[in-house]
Design a protein around this motif. Structure first.
Motif, PDB file in Angstrom:
ATOM      1  N   LEU A  35       0.835  -1.189   0.073  1.00 58.35           N
ATOM      2  CA  LEU A  35       0.001   0.001   0.176  1.00 58.35           C
ATOM      3  C   LEU A  35       0.857   1.211  -0.131  1.00 58.35           C
ATOM      4  O   LEU A  35       0.530   2.084  -0.787  1.00 58.35           O
ATOM      5  N   LEU A  80      -5.480  -1.874  -6.091  1.00 59.26           N
ATOM      6  CA  LEU A  80      -4.614  -2.930  -5.620  1.00 59.26           C
ATOM      7  C   LEU A  80      -5.486  -4.401  -5.590  1.00 59.26           C
ATOM      8  O   LEU A  80      -5.065  -5.461  -5.957  1.00 59.26           O
ATOM      9  N   ARG A 112      -6.545   1.061  -2.766  1.00 60.69           N
ATOM     10  CA  ARG A 112      -6.945  -0.234  -2.453  1.00 60.69           C
ATOM     11  C   ARG A 112      -7.788  -0.690  -3.661  1.00 60.69           C
ATOM     12  O   ARG A 112      -7.801  -2.102  -3.641  1.00 60.69           O
ATOM     13  N   THR A 113      -8.586   0.147  -4.395  1.00 58.76           N
ATOM     14  CA  THR A 113      -9.261  -0.187  -5.663  1.00 58.76           C
ATOM     15  C   THR A 113      -8.314  -0.883  -6.703  1.00 58.76           C
ATOM     16  O   THR A 113      -8.512  -1.795  -7.193  1.00 58.76           O
ATOM     17  N   GLN A 131      -6.077   6.740  -0.206  1.00 56.20           N
ATOM     18  CA  GLN A 131      -6.037   5.331   0.193  1.00 56.20           C
ATOM     19  C   GLN A 131      -7.008   4.504  -0.452  1.00 56.20           C
ATOM     20  O   GLN A 131      -6.993   3.083  -0.665  1.00 56.20           O
ATOM     21  N   SER A 132      -8.406   5.101  -0.819  1.00 61.61           N
ATOM     22  CA  SER A 132      -9.192   4.357  -1.168  1.00 61.61           C
ATOM     23  C   SER A 132      -9.228   3.913  -2.614  1.00 61.61           C
ATOM     24  O   SER A 132      -9.524   2.811  -3.011  1.00 61.61           O
ATOM     25  N   SER A 144      -5.827  -7.784  -1.622  1.00 61.53           N
ATOM     26  CA  SER A 144      -7.197  -7.294  -0.960  1.00 61.53           C
ATOM     27  C   SER A 144      -6.819  -7.637   0.479  1.00 61.53           C
ATOM     28  O   SER A 144      -6.095  -8.326   0.936  1.00 61.53           O
ATOM     29  N   VAL A 179      -2.583  -5.763   1.709  1.00 62.09           N
ATOM     30  CA  VAL A 179      -1.979  -4.605   1.105  1.00 62.09           C
ATOM     31  C   VAL A 179      -0.981  -4.201   2.125  1.00 62.09           C
ATOM     32  O   VAL A 179      -0.146  -3.434   1.965  1.00 62.09           O
TER      33      VAL A 179
END
Length: 607
Positions: free
Chosen positions: A426, A444, A441-442, A437-438, A450, A454
């Motif tokens: 991350l 990733l 994460r999408t 961050q959002s 998931s 991360v």
């Protein structure tokens, strides 16, 4: 005859189930490939079959003793300081033990004279002769030559070899032993094209039984007689190679999808019938009041309702699941617009490592807009060195590597040494400009990272996971020239195919080094061929190159055959011109020689 039978195998690792419900049989003469995603436990399964690790449930019946098994591992242990030749010889344990004892006795006899030592040496030497010891040593030399391992390496420690050289040494060790059953874990890793072709031919001609793991689709097509697909929930055997497996999986998918749709339609009809009968029952029951006749009629609707509900229960119990793909890589590589013709030009490049042999001398090469260049050649020919010269991480001793001012290069290194091993996955994204961050994460999730994954440190990832992180960096780069060194080496086949799709859609230029021939066939539109001395451009696809080389090899073989026929015809004419020998034995020998030459000539002319 069965070689091995596995029944209901289950294996857990750190509290997680790797696989369960695994059952299969391997019969004599089969070449079975174990196929599955990274992390499904393929290597663990091989080790369990050979008794190196224990299963948590199930049984393995070996109908062939382990002494007659041969094994090629990804990372051989306990042989670090052993010379390459001794490593090959040590595969035949009894003869190798005798050889070591004889050598030790020779050393002792050189220091002291002893009748006891001499007698002991004579006994062991006799046993060694009876076991064909010297023929076995000669066979080891021949096998090392067959796998094209340089004799200058035979006395080097095994750990000094490259990955491809270690694989060749292990193959030579197996060839010397000639086991009835061989187990190969990723035998194609690090092998160049020539050695891969040789290995494919050797396995097809091998008289024993083979079980192997490989992600090389071309290799699977050319060697496997069956594929066992391993998943976390079990497995299934498919006849044929990878292309046959893929066709069968497509048929299964379509059949399951058609059956699912049919069941969904039947389910909707039953649900509609149930709703209708429920409505009729309530209306009829209310209208009947205390009228027994009407109440009896309403109960008929209840019976029909119960029958429909029972049919729905049966359908739900036997329901086919909707076919769905497991989580897969979703990657799109964006390029930066480039208007000029040439992105990179190499002119008269000369390069040699300090104190080493010359790698390139007078090398010329261009990379133009729209190029998808595959760099091929044997191990040690300088493929990775060429890519590093292109990226500017190496500087030529003379000559020039010129980049157009608009060229932006994305480099995927084989060793993945461009990654920061101390960062988390991350964090490696959050340091990018305007990255939230959002959003991180999408993205990733698209690269199969998931949940808590991360937060993993990059240095703790598997090689396949590190490859996905490296592709993340290419994803955000906006490069118009990708230089990729073995980008799919540690990826399972599903992920390789997703990478191929992304590279096919990529609009920029590519320079690619890979031993994955499926990837080369699908991606490359021209080749740069290295032979350790120079680089030759081939203006065509990989398939066109293979076809041309095959034709050239056939022509060369035909010329050799014609020369041999000419020499035999001359020899036959000389024999027939000789005067008839006086002795009967000599006459018989002459006739036998003439007959043998005639038969050989007929065979060569018909081939």
């Amino acid at each position: 005859m069965l070689i091995v039978k596995a029944t209901d195998l289950r294996k857990e690792w750190d509290g997680l189930v790797l696989f369960e419900n695994v059952s299969f049989e391997i019969a004599e003469g089969q070449r079975v490939a174990i196929f599955g995603r990274n992390g499904t436990g393929k290597t663990t399964l091989l080790k369990g079959l050979s008794g190196q690790t224990a299963f948590d449930h199930g049984s393995v019946h070996r109908h062939l003793p382990l002494e007659e098994w041969g094994w090629l591992e990804q990372h051989p242990e306990g042989v670090r300081e052993q010379t390459v030749l001794n490593f090959v010889l040590s595969g035949s344990e009894s003869r190798y033990a005798l050889k070591l004892q004889l050598e030790e006795l020779q050393r002792r006899m050189s220091r002291e004279e002893s009748a006891e030592l001499l007698n002991r040496y004579g006994e062991l030497h006799e046993r060694y002769m009876q076991q064909g010891g010297y023929d076995w040593e000669l066979q080891a030399d021949k096998c090392l030559q067959r796998v094209k391992l340089d004799p200058g390496l035979w006395q080097q420690p095994f750990h000094c070899l490259s990955g491809g050289q270690k694989t060749r040494a292990q193959l030579a060790r197996l060839m010397v032993r000639e086991p009835k059953f061989i187990v190969l874990d990723e035998p194609t890793n690090h092998l160049d094209e020539e050695t891969l072709s040789w290995l494919e031919q050797w396995l097809r001609q091998y008289a024993g039984t083979v079980l192997f793991v490989s992600h090389d689709r071309y290799f699977l097509d050319r060697t496997a007689s069956a594929i066992y697909e391993l998943t976390g929930q079990g497995g299934r055997m498919y006849p044929g190679g990878y292309s046959d497996y893929r066709k069968q999986k497509d048929i299964e998918w379509q059949s399951q999808e058609a059956l699912y749709r049919k069941q969904e339609q039947a389910r909707e009809k039953l649900m509609e019938s149930i709703r209708r009968y429920q409505q009729w029952f309530h209306q009829a029951h209310q209208a009947a009041g205390q009228n027994d006749f009407l109440r009896s009629k309403a109960k008929k609707n209840v019976s029909r309702l119960k029958a429909k509900e029972a049919a729905l229960e049966r359908l739900e119990r036997d329901r086919v699941r909707k076919p769905r793909e497991e989580g897969s890589l979703r990657m799109q590589l964006k390029d930066r617009p480039f208007a000029a013709e040439t992105l990179l030009r190499m002119e008269k490049v000369r390069f040699a490592y300090d104190g080493g042999r010359m790698i390139f001398q007078g090398l010329n090469a261009n990379v133009n807009r729209g190029d998808r260049v595959a760099v091929i050649g044997p191990n040690g020919a300088g493929k990775t060195t060429l890519l590093r010269l292109m990226t500017g991480s190496l500087t030529p001793a003379s000559g020039e590597v010129k980049h157009h001012p608009q060229t932006k290069i994305g480099y995927f290194a084989q060793e993945l040494d461009q990654l920061n091993l101390d960062e988390t996955i991350l964090d490696s994204l959050l340091r990018l400009p305007e990255m939230t961050q959002s959003h991180a994460r999408t993205i990733l999730g698209c690269f199969l990272f998931s949940g808590d994954e991360v937060f993993k440190r990059i240095g703790d990832l598997s090689m396949g996971e590190k490859c996905r992180v490296a592709f993340l960096h290419l994803y955000f780069g906006g490069f118009n020239l990708l230089i990729l060194d073995e980008p799919t080496n540690y990826l399972d086949i599903d992920t390789r195919e997703k990478v191929e799709e992304a590279l096919l859609e990529y609009q920029g230029a590519l320079v690619l080094v890979s031993h994955d021939r499926y990837l080369l066939r699908n991606i490359a539109n021209r080749l740069l061929i290295l032979d350790g001395k120079e680089a030759k451009a081939f203006p065509g696809t990989y398939d066109e190159y293979v076809a041309k080389r095959r034709d050239a090899a056939y022509s060369a073989e035909r010329r050799r055959q014609e020369n041999e026929i000419g020499q035999l015809e001359l020899k036959l004419a000389q024999l027939m011109a000789e005067p008839e020998p006086e002795l009967e034995a000599d006459r018989q020998q002459l006739m036998a020689d003439i007959k043998r030459l005639r038969a050989l000539l007929i065979s060569l002319k018909q081939s």
